[in-house]
Design a protein around this motif. Structure first.
Motif, short mmCIF file in Angstrom:
data_model
loop_
_atom_site.label_atom_id
_atom_site.label_comp_id
_atom_site.label_asym_id
_atom_site.label_seq_id
_atom_site.Cartn_x
_atom_site.Cartn_y
_atom_site.Cartn_z
N ASP A 15 0.82 -1.21 0.00
CA ASP A 15 0.00 0.00 0.00
C ASP A 15 0.86 1.26 0.00
OD1 ASP A 15 0.79 -0.65 2.61
OD2 ASP A 15 -1.00 0.22 3.52
N GLU A 16 1.96 1.25 0.73
CA GLU A 16 2.85 2.40 0.77
C GLU A 16 3.49 2.63 -0.60
OE1 GLU A 16 7.12 3.16 2.76
OE2 GLU A 16 5.53 2.67 4.20
N TYR A 31 -1.23 15.76 -5.79
CA TYR A 31 -1.99 15.47 -4.59
C TYR A 31 -1.09 15.38 -3.36
CZ TYR A 31 -5.79 14.19 -7.73
OH TYR A 31 -6.74 14.21 -8.70
N ASP A 32 -1.68 15.73 -2.22
CA ASP A 32 -1.08 15.47 -0.93
C ASP A 32 -1.77 14.24 -0.37
OD1 ASP A 32 0.61 17.74 -0.86
OD2 ASP A 32 -1.07 19.00 -0.22
N GLU A 33 -1.15 13.59 0.57
CA GLU A 33 -1.74 12.37 1.13
C GLU A 33 -3.14 12.63 1.71
OE1 GLU A 33 -0.38 8.54 3.79
OE2 GLU A 33 0.98 10.23 3.55
N ASP A 34 -3.35 13.82 2.26
CA ASP A 34 -4.66 14.17 2.82
C ASP A 34 -5.75 14.32 1.76
OD1 ASP A 34 -3.52 14.16 5.35
OD2 ASP A 34 -3.17 16.32 5.36
N ASP A 35 -5.34 14.49 0.50
CA ASP A 35 -6.30 14.65 -0.59
C ASP A 35 -6.92 13.32 -1.03
OD1 ASP A 35 -5.72 17.39 -0.72
OD2 ASP A 35 -4.15 17.08 -2.23
N LEU A 36 -6.29 12.23 -0.67
CA LEU A 36 -6.71 10.92 -1.16
C LEU A 36 -7.48 10.15 -0.10
CD1 LEU A 36 -3.34 9.87 -2.83
CD2 LEU A 36 -5.33 10.88 -3.93
N VAL A 45 0.74 4.25 -2.89
CA VAL A 45 0.43 5.63 -2.49
C VAL A 45 1.61 6.54 -2.79
CG1 VAL A 45 -0.07 7.14 -0.53
CG2 VAL A 45 -1.31 4.98 -0.79
N ASP A 46 2.83 6.10 -2.50
CA ASP A 46 4.01 6.92 -2.79
C ASP A 46 4.12 7.22 -4.28
OD1 ASP A 46 4.69 6.99 -0.12
OD2 ASP A 46 6.42 5.64 -0.31
N LEU A 87 1.57 9.91 -5.16
CA LEU A 87 1.98 11.22 -4.65
C LEU A 87 3.16 11.79 -5.44
CD1 LEU A 87 1.66 10.61 -0.81
CD2 LEU A 87 0.04 11.78 -2.33
N SER A 109 -8.64 6.34 1.41
CA SER A 109 -7.83 5.15 1.65
C SER A 109 -7.70 4.36 0.34
CB SER A 109 -8.44 4.28 2.74
OG SER A 109 -9.63 3.69 2.27
#
Length: 91
Positions: free
Chosen positions: A24-25, A37-42, A28-29, A32, A44
């Motif tokens: 998952d990391e 996008y920032d992590e807060d924009d996405l 997501v990385d 990003l 789960s």
């Protein structure tokens, strides 16, 4: 087996040492790094892809592994069974 139990080193790392990353990391990385996008924009990751299908992509027993593609916001994400992740804007 859960995502937290599955660590990947992408083949694209070649001879360069990189630390294994949880699936998952890794995904997501890649999103990003290739988007604004920032992590807060996405949401789960499970909001965008079937987590079981993602984990099964890296199942050592599956010799017929194929790539898995899904959309994250306005981008197409493809996770390859090699551990590489491609992120492209959808047209």
């Amino acid at each position: 087996m859960s995502m937290g139990d599955r660590y990947i080193i992408p083949e694209s790392a070649g001879d360069e040492w990189v630390r294994p990353q949880p699936v998952d990391e890794l995904v997501v990385d890649a999103v990003l790094e290739n988007t604004d996008y920032d992590e807060d924009d996405l949401d789960s990751l499970s909001s965008y892809v079937d987590i079981e299908a993602l984990v099964e992509l890296f199942d050592d027993d599956d010799t017929d592994a194929t790539d898995l593609s899904f959309s994250v916001e306005d981008h197409e994400v493809t996770v390859h069974h090699t551990g590489d992740v491609d992120v492209h804007a959808q047209s």
